[in-house]
Design a protein around this motif. Structure first.
Motif, PDB file in Angstrom:
ATOM      1  N   ARG A  29       0.872  -1.319   0.050  1.00 58.70           N
ATOM      2  CA  ARG A  29      -0.055  -0.034   0.043  1.00 58.70           C
ATOM      3  C   ARG A  29       0.937   1.193   0.015  1.00 58.70           C
ATOM      4  O   ARG A  29       1.829   1.468   0.746  1.00 58.70           O
ATOM      5  CB  ARG A  29      -0.940   0.043   1.218  1.00 58.70           C
ATOM      6  CG  ARG A  29      -1.634  -1.158   1.232  1.00 58.70           C
ATOM      7  CD  ARG A  29      -3.122  -1.029   1.779  1.00 58.70           C
ATOM      8  NE  ARG A  29      -3.409  -0.495   2.943  1.00 58.70           N
ATOM      9  CZ  ARG A  29      -4.279   0.256   3.409  1.00 58.70           C
ATOM     10  NH1 ARG A  29      -5.369   0.471   2.505  1.00 58.70           N
ATOM     11  NH2 ARG A  29      -4.281   0.787   4.531  1.00 58.70           N
ATOM     12  N   MET A  31       0.445   4.974   0.531  1.00 54.38           N
ATOM     13  CA  MET A  31      -0.654   6.039   1.224  1.00 54.38           C
ATOM     14  C   MET A  31      -0.281   7.451   1.242  1.00 54.38           C
ATOM     15  O   MET A  31       0.964   7.864   1.968  1.00 54.38           O
ATOM     16  CB  MET A  31      -0.787   5.471   2.760  1.00 54.38           C
ATOM     17  CG  MET A  31      -1.334   3.971   3.000  1.00 54.38           C
ATOM     18  SD  MET A  31      -1.589   3.619   4.779  1.00 54.38           S
ATOM     19  CE  MET A  31      -0.091   2.778   4.628  1.00 54.38           C
ATOM     20  N   LYS A  47       0.484  11.643  -6.055  1.00 59.20           N
ATOM     21  CA  LYS A  47      -0.238  10.310  -6.314  1.00 59.20           C
ATOM     22  C   LYS A  47      -0.235  10.085  -7.747  1.00 59.20           C
ATOM     23  O   LYS A  47      -0.076   8.792  -8.071  1.00 59.20           O
ATOM     24  CB  LYS A  47      -1.572  10.575  -5.958  1.00 59.20           C
ATOM     25  CG  LYS A  47      -2.553   9.384  -5.603  1.00 59.20           C
ATOM     26  CD  LYS A  47      -3.934   9.662  -5.510  1.00 59.20           C
ATOM     27  CE  LYS A  47      -4.793   8.549  -5.483  1.00 59.20           C
ATOM     28  NZ  LYS A  47      -5.941   8.954  -5.755  1.00 59.20           N
ATOM     29  N   VAL A  66      -3.482   4.736  -2.303  1.00 59.34           N
ATOM     30  CA  VAL A  66      -4.604   5.306  -1.372  1.00 59.34           C
ATOM     31  C   VAL A  66      -4.421   6.790  -0.945  1.00 59.34           C
ATOM     32  O   VAL A  66      -3.306   7.163  -0.784  1.00 59.34           O
ATOM     33  CB  VAL A  66      -5.123   4.509  -0.335  1.00 59.34           C
ATOM     34  CG1 VAL A  66      -5.833   3.165  -0.872  1.00 59.34           C
ATOM     35  CG2 VAL A  66      -4.197   4.354   0.756  1.00 59.34           C
ATOM     36  N   GLU A  67      -5.395   7.549  -0.671  1.00 53.55           N
ATOM     37  CA  GLU A  67      -5.160   8.958   0.022  1.00 53.55           C
ATOM     38  C   GLU A  67      -5.375   8.551   1.533  1.00 53.55           C
ATOM     39  O   GLU A  67      -6.478   7.961   1.960  1.00 53.55           O
ATOM     40  CB  GLU A  67      -6.354   9.755  -0.736  1.00 53.55           C
ATOM     41  CG  GLU A  67      -5.997   9.875  -2.183  1.00 53.55           C
ATOM     42  CD  GLU A  67      -6.906  11.096  -2.365  1.00 53.55           C
ATOM     43  OE1 GLU A  67      -7.514  11.617  -1.794  1.00 53.55           O
ATOM     44  OE2 GLU A  67      -6.851  11.284  -3.898  1.00 53.55           O
ATOM     45  N   VAL A  68      -4.707   9.367   2.377  1.00 55.98           N
ATOM     46  CA  VAL A  68      -4.806   9.105   3.801  1.00 55.98           C
ATOM     47  C   VAL A  68      -4.706  10.825   4.148  1.00 55.98           C
ATOM     48  O   VAL A  68      -4.360  11.711   3.423  1.00 55.98           O
ATOM     49  CB  VAL A  68      -3.650   8.466   4.554  1.00 55.98           C
ATOM     50  CG1 VAL A  68      -3.856   7.049   4.180  1.00 55.98           C
ATOM     51  CG2 VAL A  68      -2.304   8.958   4.388  1.00 55.98           C
ATOM     52  N   ALA A  80       4.475  10.366   1.745  1.00 56.21           N
ATOM     53  CA  ALA A  80       3.729   9.063   1.508  1.00 56.21           C
ATOM     54  C   ALA A  80       4.262   8.054   2.527  1.00 56.21           C
ATOM     55  O   ALA A  80       5.335   8.015   2.899  1.00 56.21           O
ATOM     56  CB  ALA A  80       3.724   8.784   0.254  1.00 56.21           C
ATOM     57  N   ASP A 152      -7.430   5.232   6.059  1.00 57.50           N
ATOM     58  CA  ASP A 152      -7.934   5.736   5.115  1.00 57.50           C
ATOM     59  C   ASP A 152      -9.407   6.380   5.539  1.00 57.50           C
ATOM     60  O   ASP A 152     -10.559   5.923   5.934  1.00 57.50           O
ATOM     61  CB  ASP A 152      -8.495   4.421   4.312  1.00 57.50           C
ATOM     62  CG  ASP A 152      -9.124   4.871   2.717  1.00 57.50           C
ATOM     63  OD1 ASP A 152      -9.319   6.092   2.760  1.00 57.50           O
ATOM     64  OD2 ASP A 152      -9.258   4.418   1.953  1.00 57.50           O
ATOM     65  N   SER A 158     -11.741   1.112   7.742  1.00 58.91           N
ATOM     66  CA  SER A 158     -10.557   1.372   8.204  1.00 58.91           C
ATOM     67  C   SER A 158     -10.758   1.758   9.540  1.00 58.91           C
ATOM     68  O   SER A 158      -9.762   1.354  10.669  1.00 58.91           O
ATOM     69  CB  SER A 158      -9.795   2.495   7.116  1.00 58.91           C
ATOM     70  OG  SER A 158      -8.594   2.597   7.401  1.00 58.91           O
TER      71      SER A 158
END
Ligand SMILES: Cc1cc2nc3c(=O)[nH]c(=O)nc-3n(C[C@H](O)[C@H](O)[C@H](O)COP(=O)(O)O)c2cc1C
Ligand code: SF4
Ligand code: FES
Ligand code: FES
Lengths: 638, 225, 179
Positions: A29, A31, A47, A66-68, A80, A152, A158
């Motif tokens: 992953r 993030m 991203k 994924v975006e956090v 990231a 997330d 999450s």
């Protein structure tokens, strides 16, 4: 009504969430921190870079991107976290396309975590230090920011997979009074600025015995230098939602609102998604977790008026009126939204509630100090190395916060002051650095905890100009209803503006101080009552700086533009370089017959460009205050 | 609950109806407290003029009497050093934004500001605060009256008359902070707005901002239009 | 301000559509204004009037509200919107100087729209990325460390974009000119 108990229903949700989450965790992953701060630093581009590079290597089936939210280390953004099975999750900062390329090639495609670019690992391991090993880790203690940036924000699973909503499931098996007792026992104080005990507020609301009761979350965060509430809503919205549901259960409310500042579109989106997802899971809406308790949430977007953060103004604006404060009593707990008893708490206040219910009031009280349990969350900005969001136990001193957590001031500059509490707060000097951070000690020192903006200032910051800045803000945001605030702040601002131009005498300072005290004592609401704080504290601790302006026409920090001029020192000027000439937006710099550069003072707008542009090996551009050229000085001396 | 409560104001024992606000109780008993924005029949005062401060025993700071409900045994004094200081500053602040050409003003000798100045011995002209310079256009569009914003003290009495007595809704506060003004939709001249020219607002204005045009008898009604 | 042809219909249609889904209570006033502004870019007098009718609120109150809150605009925004952050961190490193530079280049003051309706300039409080101070938001893109020289660069880029779009569209001046 369901035949399952809330806990049983919750366990089902939790298992679903965990298996959903585990399925994710088998893959690598990436993030990317895409809270507003990250986006501003280019996180969306990063991203996209990751996606492109990953596709180029044909890894899209093995890697999730994924975006956090925000992990608080804003100074290193864009950043990231890469979690690859077999390696500890590692955070990389200061990303650019080159670095992304490297990471994908070496770490994702190969198996080399490129430790030379890593900031820290997220969990204990044998190979790489974690954030807790940073010097600041000793002082930091994350409660409500714990999950920010690691989960997330846009997937309720999450949150649930990490015990989210377990407090709700627990509470629903108890009587509402139990939650109230826990919150009261925890001595949780409101984080919106004044530190009023949350439990007492809720109790007052219950005592009003309204048929309808409302729960409102104040997310109008208007302090021009603070963004904790935004960060929490963007990064961990369910924590706040769970807190609100618990409060609603305790006070018997069926409807709640989140009043979110209009300038926070990302927060609005994330919270709306979170509400929708919680409804689908049966955690919000009719018969929550199979019980006969129903509660629903809605977002109300503010329209950009600082004063609407004030409780009565906020309610007025929700009712479709100007955001104008009212005299109290009656308090909101008696007569709030639609004239009904209303609980209004800050985002952070609600965020603590699930943790208190989950871990107990006793656990909470062991953090911080007895009168001020828990943590304090600040957005640390200004002249400090590690800017970003920090969370420390109450009772930490300002010195620890600035020098240990913030890693001190950059460029070897001298500390001058720290401004706490934004436009309602005050400026504290070096001598106050050992004040512990809590509601009462800060108030005694003349500042306030406020909304959590903490600005560090160094020798290059002018205290008069800082006071003027905050006053200009409050003056501009005054609702204009009451005399002291509408006209008092205007006159204070005019006087301060005069001082930054060197106008005035000792009498002026006395008048300013008197007026500031009267505005503090006479205004209707806390906007006006606290607006004078920046002025009163700077007058108290930095009066000499005020005097230098009016008595000598000199700004000691060389900030006030009417009291300084830019000058190119002939012995230092290289003649051969032309950088300053090109940098000037008004073409005020010219080359003299002898090759030296000179500034045409008539044309100069004091934009600071040439000073910044002049190469370090010369540093020929200087600021002079009082604004007298050396030639004139000589003439005068004769 | 008993039929009345007893309060002591400036040493005088006074019987008052429970629930009444201190300001009106004092005024009814010939005890003067300066005030501009208070409206008797409103449950919650705007409390915006900040002139009606008094001291109440047991309360650490001066409080506005228009927001304070009388309580049995309450001990009040209307003058003290702190009260006088706040009232003087509030009054001078208001004056710093008020057109002080009293001789040209139709409300001369009939103006609440002059009353306050006299009762509290505060000069109308002072030099603590520089006058705030602004340009307002006179609105003399209505047949019987005119509106000079340079004299407006934003007490809100006219808006209350427009809303609660005339039930029209022609005027309201607009803008924020120092720019706050009383005006119509789109800042139209009154005659072009939905104003019915009933002139109840003129009656309500405590200063000379809304005033009858010259030679108009005070009992004039809108029947001329 | 004179409404151009077609604008009236557009305004009425937008207001109607928003009011259709409204509770018609005063409570709904701010959300209604927000939605209409989202459609039109600003709140023309006609829209305010219709909303006042729809929610049964005095028009003077709608006007009061619109002029009270920072978010609402009475005039159409420029095609390019520049917002200069004057939050604490940005101010401390010269955000006000950046703002002045834009004012100089655009020949308008903060809060105004240029005559050709190409640019509007606003100040905002903390965009939430103080580490990049001074910060400017150009058409929703955040730009960090904006010194006066960067201002020139940003303006040149915007002007270039304009030139391109003009040559693409040919002489049509759209709803631009204020006459
Ligand atoms: C001018 C002004 C602005 C305020 N802004 C906020 C704000 O942005 N967020 C907030 O939570 N409280 C704000 N407050 C405090 C609120 O009035 C209220 O005390 C708080 O939301 C109560 O929540 P708490 O008990 O959880 O602190 C503000 C107060 C004033 C006077
Ligand atoms: S203190 Fe300021 S913001 Fe508060 S009511 Fe008075 S004018 Fe409005
Ligand atoms: S009459 Fe009390 S504040 Fe105006
Ligand atoms: S102060 Fe400008 S982004 Fe925070």
């Amino acid at each position: 009504m369901s035949s399952l108990t809330p806990k049983e229903l919750y366990n089902k949700l939790s298992q679903e969430a965990i298996s959903h989450d585990e399925a994710h965790q088998e893959k690598t992953r990436v993030m990317v921190g895409t809270a507003t701060c990250g986006v501003a630093a280019g996180a969306l581009k990063i991203k996209a870079d990751f996606i492109r590079e990953v596709e180029a290597k044909n890894l899209q089936d093995e890697v999730d991107i994924v975006e956090v939210g925000c992990i608080g280390h804003c100074y290193a953004e864009p950043l990231a976290i890469i979690a690859k099975p077999g390696h500890p999750a590692i955070c990389y900062g200061h990303l650019d396309d080159g670095l992304v390329h490297r990471l994908v090639e070496d770490f994702l495609a190969g198996d080399d975590p490129s430790y030379e670019y890593a900031m820290a690992a997220l969990e204990r391991n044998d190979v790489f230090p974690t954030f807790e090993d940073f010097p600041r880790g000793v002082y930091e203690q994350k409660l409500i920011l714990e999950q920010c940036g690691f989960i997330d924000a846009r997937d309720i699973n999450s949150y649930i997979a990490r015990d989210g909503y377990s407090a709700l499931a627990m509470a629903l098996e108890e009587k509402p009074g139990w939650i109230l007792d826990e919150v009261k026992a925890s001595n949780l104080r409101g984080r919106g600025g004044a530190g009023f005990p949350a439990g007492r507020k809720w109790e007052a609301c219950i005592r009003s015995k309204g048929e309808e009761i409302y729960v409102i979350c104040n997310a109008d965060e208007g302090d021009p230098g603070a963004f904790m509430d935004r960060s929490i809503l963007e990064s961990d919205p369910h924590l706040v939602i769970e807190g609100m549901i618990l409060c609603a259960f305790a006070v018997g409310a069926r409807k709640g609102y989140l009043y979110i500042r209009a300038e926070y579109p990302r927060a609005v989106t994330h919270v709306q998604e979170a509400i929708d997802q919680a409804r689908v899971k049966g955690l919000l809406g009719e018969s929550i977790l199979g019980t006969d308790f129903s509660f629903d949430l809605e977002i109300f977007q503010g329209s950009g008026a600082f004063v609407c953060g004030e409780a009565t103004a906020l309610v007025n604006s929700m009712e479709g009126k100007m955001g104008m404060p009212e005299s109290r009593p009656p308090r909101l707990a008696q007569k709030g939204y639609r004239g009904k008893p209303t609980v209004l708490n800050n985002v952070k206040t609600f965020a603590y509630v699930p943790l208190i219910i989950r871990k107990g009031a006793k656990w909470f009280k062991e953090i911080g100090t007895p009168e001020n349990p828990g943590t304090a969350v600040f957005s640390l900005v200004g002249k400090v190395v590690n800017t970003g969001l920090v969370e420390v136990p109450m009772g930490t001193t300002l010195r620890q916060l600035i020098y240990e957590v913030g890693d001190g001031l950059p460029n070897g500059k001298e500390f001058k002051a720290v401004q706490i509490g934004g436009p309602s707060g005050g400026c504290l000097p070096e001598t106050a650095l050992d004040v512990p951070i809590d509601f009462d000690s800060l108030q005694d020192a003349g500042a306030i905890m406020g909304s959590g903006g903490l600005v560090v200032m160094d020798e290059d910051d002018c205290m008069v100009s800082v006071a003027r800045y905050f006053l200009e803000f409050t003056q501009h945001e005054s609702c204009g209803k009451c005399t002291f605030c509408r006209l008092g702040t205007k006159h204070m601002l005019d006087i301060l503006t005069g001082i930054t131009k060197g106008e005035g005498d000792d009498e002026t300072l006395n008048l300013l101080e008197e007026l500031a005290e009267d505005v503090r004592d006479g205004s209707l609401c806390n906007l006006g009552r606290t607006a004078p704080n920046p002025v009163l504290t700077t007058l108290k601790y930095f009066r000499d700086e005020y005097k230098a302006h009016i008595l000598e026409g000199r700004c000691p920090a060389k900030v006030c533009r009417d009291l300084l001029l830019y000058y190119i020192e002939p012995p230092k000027c290289s003649k051969l370089c032309n950088v300053c000439v090109g940098s000037c937006p008004t073409e005020a710099i010219f080359t003299r017959d002898d090759g030296l550069k000179e500034i045409d003072q008539e044309k100069c707008v004091k934009c600071d460009n040439c000073l910044k542009a002049c190469p370090d090996e010369y540093n020929a551009v200087v600021k002079l205050s009082p604004p007298v050229l050396p030639s004139e000085k000589e003439r005068k001396a004769k | 609950m008993s039929e009345y409560v007893t309060v002591k104001i400036d040493g005088q024992e006074i019987k008052a109806k429970p629930g009444e606000k201190l300001l009106w109780v004092a005024l009814d008993n010939d005890i003067y407290i300066p005030h501009l924005c208070g409206i008797r029949s409103e449950e919650r005062s705007n409390a915006s003029c900040r002139l009606c401060f008094v001291e109440i025993e047991g309360i650490p700071r001066p409080v506005t009497s228009c927001t304070k409900t009388v309580e049995d045994g309450m001990v009040v004094i209307t003058r003290s050093e702190r009260v006088d200081r706040l009232v003087k500053t509030a009054f001078e602040l208001i004056l710093s934004d008020h057109n002080l050409k009293c001789r040209e003003c139709p409300a001369n000798r009939n103006c609440v500001l002059q009353v306050i100045a006299k009762k509290r011995k505060i000069k109308l002209r002072h030099d603590r605060f520089k006058p705030i310079a602004r340009e307002y256009e006179l609105d003399d569009s209505p047949a019987g009256f005119a509106f000079d914003r340079s004299r407006c003290v934003l007490c809100g009495q006219c808006i209350w008359a427009d809303r609660e007595e005339a039930k029209v809704g022609a005027i309201g506060f607009t803008k924020r902070g120092i720019n706050r003004v009383v005006t119509t939709f789109k800042d139209l001249p009154l005659a072009e707005s939905i104003c019915t020219q009933c002139m109840l607002c003129v009656e309500a204005c405590p200063v000379g901002a809304l005033f009858y045009k010259k030679k108009e008898p005070h009992t004039a009604t809108a029947d001329k239009s | 301000m004179q409404l151009l042809e077609g604008e009236k219909e557009q305004i009425l249609a937008s207001v109607d559509e928003v009011l259709k889904n409204s509770s018609k209570l005063r409570e709904d006033l701010i959300p209604t204004l927000q939605k209409v502004q989202a459609k039109l870019g600003y709140l023309p007098a006609l829209a305010m009037e219709k909303i006042a009718e729809g929610l049964n609120v005095p028009a003077a109150d709608v006007y009061g509200l619109v002029t009270f809150y920072n978010q609402f605009r009475l005039n159409p925004p420029g095609k390019h919107q520049v917002k200069v952050c004057l939050g604490t961190a940005c101010y401390m490193v010269g955000g006000d100087i950046t703002l002045e530079s834009f004012e100089r280049r655009m020949e308008i003051r903060e809060g105004e729209t240029s005559l050709d309706r190409l640019y509007s300039l606003e100040r905002v409080a903390c965009v939430g990325c103080c580490t990049m101070a001074p910060v400017v938001v150009v058409d929703e893109e955040v730009e960090g460390k904006v010194t006066p020289t960067r201002v020139d660069g940003i303006m040149l880029a915007l002007q270039d974009e304009e030139k391109k779009s003009v040559t693409e569209q040919e002489p049509n001046q759209g709803r631009g000119e204020d006459s």
